[in-house]
Design an enzyme around this catalytic site. Structure first.
Site, PDB file in Angstrom:
ATOM      1  N   HIS A  42       0.804  -1.228   0.000  1.00 15.60           N
ATOM      2  CA  HIS A  42       0.000   0.000   0.000  1.00 15.60           C
ATOM      3  C   HIS A  42       0.835   1.276   0.000  1.00 15.60           C
ATOM      4  O   HIS A  42       0.308   2.350  -0.334  1.00 15.60           O
ATOM      5  CB  HIS A  42      -0.926   0.041   1.220  1.00 15.60           C
ATOM      6  N   HIS A  57      -6.693  -7.273   0.102  1.00  9.25           N
ATOM      7  CA  HIS A  57      -6.764  -5.854  -0.235  1.00  9.25           C
ATOM      8  C   HIS A  57      -6.081  -5.594  -1.580  1.00  9.25           C
ATOM      9  O   HIS A  57      -5.103  -6.248  -1.927  1.00  9.25           O
ATOM     10  CB  HIS A  57      -6.091  -5.005   0.849  1.00  9.25           C
TER      11      HIS A  57
END
Length: 495
Positions: A172, A209
């Protein structure tokens, strides 16, 4: 000069006898795509200092899961199957190949005690509850990035067919900010290193994710194809599932148009549906893109029963994705990622280490220091998902996704041709052997781990100053019951 310590685990010896056959790994034949008479050359990177990292009270990210994984790998004696390395820490210059200098300098300088001085920078760099400032935050980043860079260099030098860094996979992090428990994007750094020698690199993400940081980094190039299988869409309690990106139509920009492939899924994804989709998509991607190297992010929050994820994959199902890509015979960097039920993270990554080494593990977990964490069954493959959980992905949904991906790939006429020049010199100018002191320290560390493993289930916790609750992810996770704001070891339950 910082060095990488290396040793052949087969030479360490086993003074107190071998493991019972009941717990020992079983060789599973030769590998496809190897270049040493059928034997896959596997490198494995681990730094024991990661177990000292403490994100803070009740934070979901627990780096101790890497220690649980490593000790389980050693308990099964899988270190006989690979070459083990303690990577050197990534340098500022290496990290700044992707991240902006001001952000890197901030991470290097900020501490829990002085962060009030950086009040404006905290907001600018997205520092907060998800990404707090903790002791040795920058060292944690350097450990993760160092292992992933070294893994790529082993592949580039044709010294490994597969390189594993379970401390990596922090997908991320952005060029200028932290996000989703990630500060430095070791994956981007590893891919950039691979691009020095490979015209095309394929990135695959099986974390629950979306791999947004990696996709953003390569959104405008056709030299990297990103493929992310992830949960996407609204949640029952309101809001979108983090990070809210990765729609099926989000497929790249400019020269990178069609080279970002997103597979957005709903909750409850099970083994049968996931594996059929994964294999179908990845088989087509491999044919169309023909990468020179693959980076596989193995986030374990897609397992059933994860504290943050809501897929229903089993240990075996998650591992089959890894095994499927290994069978392609393309040089492979394998990284960690998410995963917040830490005993299951360790199960998954130990099992996948075995699969990458052509070994099969017995279902009975061997007695070792952390044996009690796997109770009451002490099995490698427990049932993870609640059988009442409904798979919200219909057959029609999955078919639409496949059709969209195939149409996207159809628009890629052929693998892009890239004129490769002599690669620039690497920051890594060390000898392969490393210095004798580092080598001796690593061998002593492994000998100590071996000694703990031989002691069996009567274990004593490593004392690195982290909260006792960091070693648990259920009702025993009680870090917030301590007294002082920065006293994770105070476990007085009356407070």
């Amino acid at each position: 000069m910082e060095t990488t310590a290396t040793f052949d685990a087969r030479d360490t010896g086993r003074a107190n006898g071998s493991l019972s056959p009941r717990y020992r790994y079983i060789p599973n034949g030769n590998a496809n795509g190897s270049n040493q008479g059928g034997k896959t050359r596997v490198s494995y990177f681990y730094d024991d200092d990661v177990s000292a990292i403490y994100f803070g009270k009740n934070h979901y990210m627990k780096p101790q899961r890497m220690t649980l994984t490593h000790d389980l790998v050693l308990a099964y004696q899988l270190d006989e199957c690979f070459d083990m390395y303690e990577p050197r820490l990534a340098t500022d210059e290496e990290i700044k190949q992707f991240h902006v200098s001001d952000y890197v300098d901030f991470l290097r300088c900020v501490t829990p005690d002085n962060q009030y001085i950086f009040r404006d920078a905290l907001e600018r760099y997205n520092i907060g509850d998800d990404c707090p400032i903790f002791t040795d935050v920058y060292k944690f980043c350097r450990i993760s990035a160092g292992g992933s860079l070294e893994a790529a260099r082993r592949i580039n030098a044709d010294k490994s067919d597969i390189a594993i860094n379970w401390s990596g996979g922090l997908h991320h992090a952005k060029k200028t900010e932290a996000s989703g428990f990630c500060y430095i994007n070791d994956i981007v750094l590893s891919i950039m290193e691979l691009l020095r020698y490979h015209a095309r690199v394929l990135y695959i993400d099986i974390d629950v994710h979306h791999g947004d940081g990696v996709q953003d980094a390569f959104i405008k190039t056709n030299r990297v194809m990103t493929v992310s299988f992830h949960r996407y869409g609204p949640m029952q309690g309101g809001g979108d599932f983090f990070p809210g990106t990765g729609a099926i139509g989000d497929n790249g920009l400019g020269e990178g148009k069609h080279y970002a492939i997103n597979v957005p899924l709903k909750a409850g994804m099970d083994d049968a549906s996931y594996l059929e989709l994964f294999k179908t998509v990845m088989d087509e991607v491999m044919v169309k893109y023909n990468p020179g190297a693959v980076v596989l992010q193995c986030g374990a929050d897609s397992l059933g029963g994860d504290r943050l994820g809501n897929f229903c994959l089993s240990i075996a199902g998650h591992g089959e994705c890894v095994a499927h890509m290994k069978r392609k015979g393309v040089p492979l960097v394998v990284l960690g990622g998410g995963g917040y039920t830490i005993r299951n993270v360790a199960r998954a990554w130990a099992n996948e280490t075995a699969l990458l080494c052509n070994a099969k593990l017995p279902n009975d977990i061997p007695p070792h220091q952390y044996y009690n964490f796997y109770g009451p069954d002490h099995k490698l493959h427990p049932r993870l998902a609640d059988p009442r959980t409904r798979n919200e992905n219909s057959a029609r949904d999955l078919q639409r996704i496949k059709e969209h991906v195939f149409e996207q790939l159809r628009r890629i006429a052929h693998a892009p041709s890239v004129q490769m020049h002599h690669p620039p010199p690497s920051f890594d100018v060390r000898s392969e052997e490393g210095d004798a002191a580092a080598l001796e320290a690593l061998q002593a560390s492994v000998a100590d781990m071996r000694n703990r493993i031989r002691t069996g289930p009567a274990f004593g916790m490593r004392s690195h100053g982290t909260g006792v609750g960091e070693w648990y992810d259920d009702e025993a996770d009680q870090d917030d019951q301590g007294g002082g704001e920065d006293d994770p070891m105070d476990m007085d339950e009356d407070k």
